[in-house]
Design an enzyme around this catalytic site. Structure first.
Site, mmCIF file in Angstrom:
data_model
loop_
_atom_site.group_PDB
_atom_site.id
_atom_site.type_symbol
_atom_site.label_atom_id
_atom_site.label_comp_id
_atom_site.label_asym_id
_atom_site.label_seq_id
_atom_site.Cartn_x
_atom_site.Cartn_y
_atom_site.Cartn_z
ATOM 1 N N LYS A 163 -6.306 -9.719 -7.335
ATOM 2 C CA LYS A 163 -7.355 -9.954 -6.505
ATOM 3 C C LYS A 163 -8.000 -8.494 -6.821
ATOM 4 O O LYS A 163 -7.868 -7.745 -7.096
ATOM 5 C CB LYS A 163 -7.063 -9.750 -4.936
ATOM 6 C CG LYS A 163 -7.911 -10.202 -4.080
ATOM 7 C CD LYS A 163 -7.263 -10.237 -2.623
ATOM 8 C CE LYS A 163 -7.870 -8.741 -1.876
ATOM 9 N NZ LYS A 163 -7.809 -8.805 -0.225
ATOM 10 N N LYS B 224 0.589 -1.372 -0.147
ATOM 11 C CA LYS B 224 -0.049 -0.329 -0.009
ATOM 12 C C LYS B 224 1.041 0.848 0.520
ATOM 13 O O LYS B 224 0.529 2.731 -0.242
ATOM 14 C CB LYS B 224 -1.097 0.112 1.128
ATOM 15 C CG LYS B 224 -1.904 -0.864 1.177
ATOM 16 C CD LYS B 224 -3.732 -0.491 1.787
ATOM 17 C CE LYS B 224 -4.545 -2.060 1.639
ATOM 18 N NZ LYS B 224 -5.533 -1.696 1.897
ATOM 19 N N LYS C 118 -12.160 -4.188 -3.473
ATOM 20 C CA LYS C 118 -13.228 -3.252 -3.112
ATOM 21 C C LYS C 118 -12.412 -1.523 -3.744
ATOM 22 O O LYS C 118 -13.062 -0.339 -4.450
ATOM 23 C CB LYS C 118 -13.890 -2.920 -2.424
ATOM 24 C CG LYS C 118 -13.066 -3.064 -0.979
ATOM 25 C CD LYS C 118 -14.566 -2.960 -0.002
ATOM 26 C CE LYS C 118 -14.047 -3.891 1.399
ATOM 27 N NZ LYS C 118 -12.615 -3.056 1.983
#
Ligand code: ATP
Ligand code: LTN
Length: 330
Positions: A196, A114, A199
């Site tokens: 993956k 991230k 969202k």
């Protein structure tokens, strides 16, 4: 009589819930609620570790509660609540942060991923994310933490923090175990099946609230390969393998049965059939979510009730921790 084991898990309202959230997490939670004493949280404090639009975050938090219920989680059987409604999460997180090493947090792969993705905004919150997650789990003395493979490292760190704390202050925390449900499927993006379905990356996602038309279109456009055979081969055919996984999770068939169903038929038949199975799977979830969202007072009451029950348990643990570390009682 044996006491039921306790389970804690959560999902960040960092985007609208996807087919991956359902097949990888919520569906297995629903199967656990009968046999365990469960807490299911909406971890909004984790969501702000990367930038969120405040209005969207607020909307998604209540929507996520509606979707938890529509997916079969029962607010009468489980404690379902919003993380920021229970201030003890932040309070315990501070204490645990003082029992966590900088080096340990630096090794977390989610932080590395991230921070590479949000290179212009690497906050202290993103770095200490796993400490808050440890607080979530340890506040409730959870035995098991159902998570996807990607979260296992965080649960392992939580165990290390708890064991270290117990070493200084015996009998404070239950040492939790990561629990990777067998039925949990890892769903990949329809556009880039090597990644993956997430969202916070809307491209390639199927959302729980998507209309049947949108779902059909997304599956027709799903990335496959230049062969024609419907065959499971994750290495060489990631797109088709992902569609097979989705089809099987939606219909309860095995991969072998699904391959047999589509033997001799090309992707032109296969892709719309997967879309159809997902449309039927999500239809009742979408309709029930829409119905619940019209009753805001009910959803707010569920959140309030969940927060009260969670607070009661959290206060007990936090009081014990404060006493052990040497804070004077108020
Ligand atoms: P974000 O994009 O904000 O990182 P996410 O969509 O990747 O979010 P999380 O909120 O991080 O999802 O994950 C919630 C839970 O659902 C975790 O236990 C995670 O392992 C699981 N999960 C998330 N996405 C998938 C997926 N595509 N397939 C299977 N499990 C998933
Ligand atoms: N980090 C998790 C969400 C999460 C969680 C938790 C999961 C926050 N706190 C406690 C299990 C237990 C994620 O990104 N999936």
């Amino acid at each position: 009589m044996d006491q039921k084991k306790r389970i804690f898990s959560g999902i960040q309202p960092s985007g609208d819930l996807t087919l991956g959230s359902y097949m990888g997490a919520i569906k297995s939670w629903a199967a656990l609620q009968e046999d365990y004493d469960c807490l299911f949280c909406i971890v909004d404090m984790h969501a702000i570790t990367v930038r969120q639009n405040p209005a969207d975050l607020r909307r998604r938090t209540l929507e996520q509660m509606a979707q938890y219920i529509a997916c079969g989680l029962d607010p009468e059987k489980n404690i379902m609540f919003v993380q920021s409604h229970v201030p003890q999460h932040a309070e315990l997180s501070w204490v645990l942060g003082c029992y966590t090493q900088f080096g340990e947090l630096s090794r977390m792969t989610q932080f590395k991923d991230k921070s590479a993705k949000h290179a212009d905004n690497i906050t202290a919150g993103l770095f200490t994310y796993p400490v808050l997650m440890a607080a979530d789990i340890l506040l409730y003395q959870a035995d098991l933490v159902p998570v996807g493979q990607d979260q296992k490292q965080h649960v392992e760190l939580c165990r290390d923090i708890a064991a270290r704390f117990n070493n200084s202050f015996p009998d404070t925390f239950t040492i939790p175990e990561p629990f990777i449900p067998k039925m949990g499927a890892r769903i990949m993006s329809l556009g880039t099946p090597e990644n993956k379905m997430s969202k916070s990356e809307p491209d390639g996602c199927v959302f729980l609230m998507d209309s049947p038309e949108d779902i059909a279109r997304k599956f027709k456009r799903a990335v496959t390969d230049c062969e024609t055979a419907v065959r499971y081969d994750k290495e060489n055919k990631p797109g088709v393998s992902n569609l097979l996984t989705i089809y099987c999770a939606a219909t309860g068939k095995t991969i072998e049965q699904a391959e047999a169903d589509f033997a001799g038929q090309g992707y032109g038949v296969f892709k719309p059939a997967v879309g159809e199975a997902v449309i039927e799977l999500l239809r009742p979830i979408r309709e029930e979510s829409q119905r619940l969202l019209k009753d805001k007072a009910y959803l707010e009451a569920v959140c309030k009730d969940g927060a009260e029950k969670a607070s009661y348990l959290a206060t007990k643990t936090l009081r014990k921790v404060y006493k052990k570390v040497g804070f004077v009682a108020r």
